[in-house]
Design a protein around this motif. Structure first.
Motif, PDB file in Angstrom:
ATOM      1  N   GLU A 212       6.665   0.095   5.616  1.00 35.26           N
ATOM      2  CA  GLU A 212       5.591   0.103   4.805  1.00 35.26           C
ATOM      3  C   GLU A 212       4.809  -1.149   5.131  1.00 35.26           C
ATOM      4  O   GLU A 212       5.410  -2.270   5.428  1.00 35.26           O
ATOM      5  CB  GLU A 212       5.860   0.105   3.383  1.00 35.26           C
TER       6      GLU A 212
ATOM      7  N   ARG B  78       0.936  -1.015   0.023  1.00 36.80           N
ATOM      8  CA  ARG B  78       0.010  -0.035  -0.064  1.00 36.80           C
ATOM      9  C   ARG B  78       0.788   1.239   0.007  1.00 36.80           C
ATOM     10  O   ARG B  78       1.689   1.364   0.882  1.00 36.80           O
ATOM     11  CB  ARG B  78      -0.851   0.106   1.241  1.00 36.80           C
TER      12      ARG B  78
ATOM     13  N   THR C 214      -8.151  -3.055  -4.851  1.00 37.05           N
ATOM     14  CA  THR C 214      -8.847  -3.097  -3.281  1.00 37.05           C
ATOM     15  C   THR C 214      -8.209  -4.243  -2.784  1.00 37.05           C
ATOM     16  O   THR C 214      -8.418  -5.388  -3.000  1.00 37.05           O
ATOM     17  CB  THR C 214     -10.146  -3.080  -3.618  1.00 37.05           C
TER      18      THR C 214
ATOM     19  N   CYS D 253      -0.302  -6.653   6.108  1.00 36.28           N
ATOM     20  CA  CYS D 253      -1.353  -6.150   7.027  1.00 36.28           C
ATOM     21  C   CYS D 253      -1.971  -7.123   7.714  1.00 36.28           C
ATOM     22  O   CYS D 253      -2.432  -8.125   7.041  1.00 36.28           O
ATOM     23  CB  CYS D 253      -2.262  -5.246   5.750  1.00 36.28           C
TER      24      CYS D 253
ATOM     25  N   HIS E  95      -0.300  -5.578   1.446  1.00 42.42           N
ATOM     26  CA  HIS E  95      -1.552  -5.996   1.470  1.00 42.42           C
ATOM     27  C   HIS E  95      -1.779  -7.056   0.338  1.00 42.42           C
ATOM     28  O   HIS E  95      -1.325  -7.103  -0.610  1.00 42.42           O
ATOM     29  CB  HIS E  95      -2.702  -4.909   1.048  1.00 42.42           C
TER      30      HIS E  95
ATOM     31  N   GLU F 222       1.510   4.196   1.026  1.00 41.94           N
ATOM     32  CA  GLU F 222       1.329   4.785   2.150  1.00 41.94           C
ATOM     33  C   GLU F 222       2.833   5.764   2.805  1.00 41.94           C
ATOM     34  O   GLU F 222       3.774   4.905   2.909  1.00 41.94           O
ATOM     35  CB  GLU F 222       0.577   4.564   3.115  1.00 41.94           C
TER      36      GLU F 222
ATOM     37  N   GLU G 152      -8.735  -1.455   1.678  1.00 42.38           N
ATOM     38  CA  GLU G 152      -7.779  -0.189   1.371  1.00 42.38           C
ATOM     39  C   GLU G 152      -7.737  -0.251  -0.069  1.00 42.38           C
ATOM     40  O   GLU G 152      -7.772  -1.155  -0.996  1.00 42.38           O
ATOM     41  CB  GLU G 152      -6.310  -0.452   1.846  1.00 42.38           C
ATOM     42  N   LYS G 153      -7.693   0.982  -0.828  1.00 39.78           N
ATOM     43  CA  LYS G 153      -7.693   1.328  -2.299  1.00 39.78           C
ATOM     44  C   LYS G 153      -6.179   1.921  -2.645  1.00 39.78           C
ATOM     45  O   LYS G 153      -6.078   2.918  -1.774  1.00 39.78           O
ATOM     46  CB  LYS G 153      -8.931   1.766  -2.770  1.00 39.78           C
ATOM     47  N   PHE G 154      -5.595   1.550  -3.480  1.00 37.29           N
ATOM     48  CA  PHE G 154      -4.413   2.010  -3.665  1.00 37.29           C
ATOM     49  C   PHE G 154      -3.826   1.363  -5.185  1.00 37.29           C
ATOM     50  O   PHE G 154      -4.330   0.559  -5.667  1.00 37.29           O
ATOM     51  CB  PHE G 154      -3.034   1.803  -2.712  1.00 37.29           C
TER      52      PHE G 154
ATOM     53  N   GLN H 185      -4.710  -7.233   9.200  1.00 34.39           N
ATOM     54  CA  GLN H 185      -6.149  -7.409   8.931  1.00 34.39           C
ATOM     55  C   GLN H 185      -6.428  -8.333   7.509  1.00 34.39           C
ATOM     56  O   GLN H 185      -7.180  -8.974   7.513  1.00 34.39           O
ATOM     57  CB  GLN H 185      -6.973  -6.064   8.482  1.00 34.39           C
ATOM     58  N   CYS H 186      -5.604  -8.041   6.627  1.00 32.08           N
ATOM     59  CA  CYS H 186      -5.428  -8.655   5.073  1.00 32.08           C
ATOM     60  C   CYS H 186      -4.906 -10.126   5.328  1.00 32.08           C
ATOM     61  O   CYS H 186      -5.640 -11.147   5.034  1.00 32.08           O
ATOM     62  CB  CYS H 186      -4.405  -8.203   4.196  1.00 32.08           C
TER      63      CYS H 186
ATOM     64  N   CYS I 282      -8.554  -6.019   3.166  1.00 35.68           N
ATOM     65  CA  CYS I 282      -9.092  -5.045   4.017  1.00 35.68           C
ATOM     66  C   CYS I 282      -9.644  -3.981   3.715  1.00 35.68           C
ATOM     67  O   CYS I 282     -10.391  -3.197   4.693  1.00 35.68           O
ATOM     68  CB  CYS I 282      -7.792  -4.681   4.954  1.00 35.68           C
TER      69      CYS I 282
END
Length: 72
Positions: free
Chosen positions: A19, A8, A40, A60, A22, A10, A45-47, A62-63, A43
């Motif tokens: 970093e 992702r 997508t 991640c 995902h 970010e 998140e979109k990127f 959650q992923c 989890c």
């Protein structure tokens, strides 16, 4: 369904950690990398795809949890 881990994009400060990568649908990776479209993650998140993970990259949580629950 096939998934693969991707990053992702970010921006993180040095004190917030590395970093996070995902899980996303494998068939969307090339399209995103070439066209710049967003993927997508499991989890939510979109990127756009900008990097591939290296072995040992942080994933991640959650992923990872969602992916593990899908395997059973």
């Amino acid at each position: 369904m096939s998934t693969q881990i991707l990053e992702r994009p970010e921006t993180k400060d040095a004190d917030t950690g590395p970093e996070m990568f995902h899980y996303v649908r494998k068939e969307k990776i090339a399209e995103s990398a070439v066209m710049g479209s967003f993927v997508t993650a499991l989890c939510g998140e979109k990127f756009p795809v900008t990097k591939s993970p290296k072995p040992g990259s942080p994933v991640c949580p959650q992923c990872k949890e969602i992916y593990e629950s899908m395997k059973h």
